[in-house]
Design a protein around this motif. Structure first.
Motif, PDB file in Angstrom:
ATOM      1  N   THR A  54      12.459 -10.466 -20.196  1.00  0.00           N
ATOM      2  CA  THR A  54      12.565  -9.086 -19.732  1.00  0.00           C
ATOM      3  C   THR A  54      12.486  -8.126 -20.897  1.00  0.00           C
ATOM      4  OG1 THR A  54      13.949  -9.770 -17.891  1.00  0.00           O
ATOM      5  CG2 THR A  54      14.012  -7.450 -18.479  1.00  0.00           C
ATOM      6  N   ARG A  92       0.542  -0.704  -5.356  1.00  0.00           N
ATOM      7  CA  ARG A  92       0.025  -1.689  -6.307  1.00  0.00           C
ATOM      8  C   ARG A  92      -0.856  -2.759  -5.650  1.00  0.00           C
ATOM      9  NH1 ARG A  92       0.795   0.273 -11.199  1.00  0.00           N
ATOM     10  NH2 ARG A  92       0.522  -1.844 -12.007  1.00  0.00           N
ATOM     11  N   TYR A 147       6.167   4.739 -14.013  1.00  0.00           N
ATOM     12  CA  TYR A 147       7.255   4.492 -13.069  1.00  0.00           C
ATOM     13  C   TYR A 147       6.839   3.477 -12.007  1.00  0.00           C
ATOM     14  CZ  TYR A 147      10.154   8.412 -14.724  1.00  0.00           C
ATOM     15  OH  TYR A 147      10.947   9.252 -15.451  1.00  0.00           O
ATOM     16  N   SER A 148       5.568   3.534 -11.598  1.00  0.00           N
ATOM     17  CA  SER A 148       5.080   2.583 -10.606  1.00  0.00           C
ATOM     18  C   SER A 148       5.174   1.150 -11.136  1.00  0.00           C
ATOM     19  CB  SER A 148       3.629   2.918 -10.233  1.00  0.00           C
ATOM     20  OG  SER A 148       3.090   1.956  -9.362  1.00  0.00           O
ATOM     21  N   THR A 149       4.931   0.978 -12.429  1.00  0.00           N
ATOM     22  CA  THR A 149       4.978  -0.349 -13.037  1.00  0.00           C
ATOM     23  C   THR A 149       6.389  -0.926 -13.030  1.00  0.00           C
ATOM     24  OG1 THR A 149       3.117   0.244 -14.462  1.00  0.00           O
ATOM     25  CG2 THR A 149       4.417  -1.667 -15.122  1.00  0.00           C
ATOM     26  N   GLN A 170       8.961   0.091 -10.931  1.00  0.00           N
ATOM     27  CA  GLN A 170       9.640   0.627  -9.761  1.00  0.00           C
ATOM     28  C   GLN A 170      10.706  -0.305  -9.185  1.00  0.00           C
ATOM     29  OE1 GLN A 170       6.956   0.183  -5.961  1.00  0.00           O
ATOM     30  NE2 GLN A 170       5.635   0.744  -7.684  1.00  0.00           N
ATOM     31  N   HIS A 171      10.665  -1.590  -9.507  1.00  0.00           N
ATOM     32  CA  HIS A 171      11.667  -2.530  -9.002  1.00  0.00           C
ATOM     33  C   HIS A 171      12.764  -2.824 -10.029  1.00  0.00           C
ATOM     34  CE1 HIS A 171       9.178  -3.072  -5.516  1.00  0.00           C
ATOM     35  NE2 HIS A 171       8.158  -3.514  -6.238  1.00  0.00           N
ATOM     36  N   ASP A 172      12.748  -2.108 -11.130  1.00  0.00           N
ATOM     37  CA  ASP A 172      13.744  -2.313 -12.190  1.00  0.00           C
ATOM     38  C   ASP A 172      14.535  -1.019 -12.357  1.00  0.00           C
ATOM     39  OD1 ASP A 172      15.206  -2.742 -14.495  1.00  0.00           O
ATOM     40  OD2 ASP A 172      13.573  -3.725 -15.566  1.00  0.00           O
ATOM     41  N   VAL A 173      15.696  -0.941 -11.690  1.00  0.00           N
ATOM     42  CA  VAL A 173      16.500   0.280 -11.704  1.00  0.00           C
ATOM     43  C   VAL A 173      16.930   0.630 -13.129  1.00  0.00           C
ATOM     44  CG1 VAL A 173      18.661   1.330 -10.925  1.00  0.00           C
ATOM     45  CG2 VAL A 173      17.304  -0.048  -9.347  1.00  0.00           C
ATOM     46  N   THR A 207      10.476   5.379  -5.609  1.00  0.00           N
ATOM     47  CA  THR A 207      11.731   4.839  -5.075  1.00  0.00           C
ATOM     48  C   THR A 207      11.782   4.932  -3.553  1.00  0.00           C
ATOM     49  OG1 THR A 207      12.808   6.995  -5.417  1.00  0.00           O
ATOM     50  CG2 THR A 207      13.044   5.339  -7.166  1.00  0.00           C
ATOM     51  N   THR A 229      18.616   5.696  -9.219  1.00  0.00           N
ATOM     52  CA  THR A 229      18.645   5.115 -10.560  1.00  0.00           C
ATOM     53  C   THR A 229      20.059   4.741 -11.000  1.00  0.00           C
ATOM     54  OG1 THR A 229      18.761   7.340 -11.539  1.00  0.00           O
ATOM     55  CG2 THR A 229      16.577   6.345 -11.301  1.00  0.00           C
TER      56      THR A 229
END
Length: 500
Positions: free
Chosen positions: A16, A90, A289-291, A293-296, A367, A422
Motif C-alpha cells: 500500500t 473506471r 481522486y477517482s484512482t 476513491q476506495h481508500d478513505v 464518494t 473522509t
C-alpha cells in the motif's frame, strides 16, 4: 501536536505504501507540469490583458461578457457532463467510450444550432445588437469543444497531465497572440471573440490527433449509468453557472453596459490568479481522486495536504490584491479603469477565500454524492440571484458584497458530506488552514501600516512597489518563523516525489 499530513500511516502495508508513493509522484509531477505551463501562460496572459485593456474600452468587455454569460450555459449543456463520467467511472469499455464520443459530438452540433436560434432574442434582451453576431461566432466553438471532450477526458483518466498541460498552454498562447494582434489592428470586441476561438481550434486539433477515437451509435441501455451520472454533473454545473453568472444578467439589465464591463473586468482581475491555481487542481484532482476513491485514508490525506498548500499560495494573492487594488489599477491600467477599484477590493479578497472549495467538489462525485452536488447547485440557483438583485441597488459594490454574504451558505452541506466521507473532523480540517490564515493577518497589518507611513506626495508607482515588497516579505517571514515545520514537510514531500 499536529501530525504530518504528508507522512504515511504506520498501519499501511508495504504494498500500500508503494502504491501511495507512486501516486504521490504522479500527483507532484502532474501538478508541476500543469502548474509550470499554466503559470508561464498566465504571466503572458497578464501582460496581454494589460495591452488589450489599453487598446479596448469597457464597453467592448461588457458586450462580450453579456454574450459569454448566455453562451457559457449552452456550453455546459453541450458537454452534458460526459467527460466527468469518463473520468469517474473506471469500468467503461471501448464500445462505451465510442458511444459517448458520438453523443458528445451530437451535443456540440445541437449547442451551435441553439446558440444561433437564441442570438437575436439575447441581443434584444440586453438591448445590445452586437451580442447577436458574437453569439453565433462563439457558438461555432461548441462544435470544436465537443470533438475533444472525450479524448481529453481519457488523457486525464490516464494521468497524462504533462501532455494536457502543454496542450492547454498552447491554446492560451495562441488565443493570446490572436487577441493582441486583432486588438492592435482595431478589431474591437472581435479581438476577444476570435482570439478565444483560435485557441480552441488549435488545441482541439492536437488532442484529437494524439488520442483518436471511433464513433458508435449511442445505446441508452449500455450508457444508462454514465448518463445518470452525467445528468447529476450537468445539473450541478448548470445550476452553478446560472447562479454564479446571474450577477452579469442582473447588472446587464439594471446597471447598463459600461458598468457591466467595469464589474466583469474587476471579477477577471480578482479571480485570474486564484483561478489559475484552482484550475490546475481541477485538471489533476478528479482523475486522481477517482484512482483512490476506495481508500478513505488516502482521500483524507490528499485533501488536507492540498488544502494547506493551496491556502498558502492563493490566500496571500487574494488579500494582497485587495489591499493594493487602488494603486495597482491607477498605475497599471490608468484613470479610465478607476471604477474597478472598489469591487476589486472586495472580490479579490473573497476569491482567495473561496478557492479552497474547489478541492471539495470533486470528492462529492467520487464518494457517491453526485446527487448531493446537484441539489446544492439548485439551492444556489434559488438564492444567488436574489442576493445579486438586492446588491445591485448599491451598484457594482453591492454586487461584489453579495458574493461574500450569499455564497458561504452554499458551502455548508458539501463540506458536511465530504468531511463525513473522509472521516475528517472540522477541527482537523481547519488546522490545515491555520498557517495561511495567521500569515496573511501579519501581511495585511504590514501593508496597511506601510500605506499610512509612505508620504502621500510620492509617485504611485513607488507606493505600489513598496507595498508589494513589504507585503511579500512579511508573509514569507511569517511562514518561515511560525510555520517552518509545516513548510519543511511540504517541501520535503515535493522534493522526494519529483525524483524519478
Amino acid at each position: 501536536m499536529m501530525q504530518p499530513i504528508v507522512s504515511a500511516s504506520t498501519s499501511e502495508s508495504p504494498s500500500t505504501t508503494a502504491v501511495g508513493s507512486s501516486l504521490d509522484r504522479v500527483l507532484v509531477r502532474g501538478l508541476a507540469w500543469t502548474g509550470a505551463v499554466k503559470w508561464l501562460s498566465q504571466i503572458l496572459s497578464w501582460l496581454s490583458t494589460i495591452v488589450v485593456a489599453r487598446l479596448l474600452v469597457p464597453e467592448d468587455y461588457g458586450v462580450v461578457a453579456m454574450a459569454t454569460a448566455v453562451l457559457g450555459l449552452i456550453t455546459l449543456l453541450n458537454e452534458f457532463g460526459l467527460g466527468a463520467a469518463v473520468v469517474a467511472l473506471r469500468h467503461l469499455t471501448k464500445e462505451h467510450i465510442s458511444q459517448i464520443h458520438s453523443l458528445a459530438s451530437l451535443f456540440g452540433v445541437g449547442g451551435f444550432l441553439l446558440s444561433c436560434a437564441i442570438a437575436i432574442p439575447v441581443g434584444r434582451f440586453f438591448d445590445a445588437p452586437e451580442v447577436t453576431p458574437i453569439m453565433i461566432a462563439m457558438g461555432a466553438g461548441l462544435v470544436v469543444l465537443s470533438m475533444r471532450s472525450v479524448p481529453s477526458a481519457l488523457l486525464e483518466k490516464e494521468l497524462r497531465f504533462k501532455l494536457l498541460a502543454f496542450l492547454e498552454g498552447g491554446q492560451s498562447l495562441l488565443a493570446m497572440l490572436t487577441t493582441v494582434l486583432l486588438a492592435w489592428s482595431g478589431a474591437g470586441y472581435w479581438a476577444l471573440v476570435l482570439g478565444g476561438l483560435a485557441g480552441q481550434v488549435g488545441a482541439t486539433s492536437v488532442i484529437c490527433l494524439s488520442h483518436p477515437l471511433t464513433y458508435a451509435k449511442p445505446s441508452w441501455q449500455s450508457l444508462k449509468e454514465a448518463i445518470r451520472f452525467s445528468s447529476h454533473v450537468l445539473i450541478s454545473r448548470i445550476s452553478w453557472y446560472v447562479s454564479s453568472n446571474s450577477d452579469i444578467f442582473i447588472a446587464g439589465r439594471v446597471l447598463g453596459q459600461a458598468l457591466v464591463g467595469t464589474y466583469s473586468f474587476a471579477g477577471t482581475l480578482a479571480n485570474v490568479p486564484q483561478d489559475k491555481v484552482t484550475a490546475l487542481l481541477s485538471r489533476v484532482m478528479p482523475a486522481f481522486y477517482s484512482t483512490v476513491q476506495h481508500d478513505v485514508g488516502a482521500m483524507r490525506r490528499y485533501l488536507l495536504l492540498l488544502t494547506e498548500a493551496l491556502a498558502l499560495i492563493v490566500w496571500p494573492m487574494g488579500v494582497g490584491m485587495s489591499l493594493i487594488a487602488h494603486d495597482f489599477i491607477l498605475v497599471v491600467l490608468g484613470d479610465k479603469w478607476s471604477g474597478v477599484i472598489a469591487p476589486l477590493e472586495i472580490l479579490a479578497c473573497w476569491a482567495g477565500v473561496r478557492s479552497i472549495f474547489g478541492l471539495i467538489a470533486p470528492l462529492l462525485y467520487v464518494t457517491g454524492n453526485s446527487r448531493m452536488a446537484m441539489l446544492n447547485g439548485l439551492y444556489c440557483v434559488a438564492t444567488y440571484p436574489v442576493g445579486f438583485w438586492i446588491g445591485s441597488h448599491w451598484g457594482v459594490i453591492g454586487l461584489a458584497w453579495a458574493w461574500v454574504l450569499v455564497q458561504p451558505l452554499a458551502f455548508i452541506q458539501p463540506y458536511r458530506y465530504v468531511l463525513c466521507a473522509t472521516q475528517l473532523s472540522l477541527w482537523g480540517y481547519l488546522r490545515a488552514l491555520w498557517p495561511a490564515l495567521s500569515s496573511i493577518v501579519l501581511m495585511a497589518a504590514c501593508i496597511l501600516g506601510i500605506q499610512h507611513a509612505i508620504p502621500a506626495d510620492w509617485p504611485l508607482m513607488i507606493h505600489l512597489g513598496i507595498e508589494i515588497l513589504v507585503g511579500g516579505a512579511a508573509y514569507l517571514m511569517s511562514v518561515q518563523l511560525f510555520h517552518r515545520r509545516r513548510l519543511v514537510l511540504l517541501l520535503q514531500f515535493i522534493r522526494e516525489n519529483r525524483k524519478e
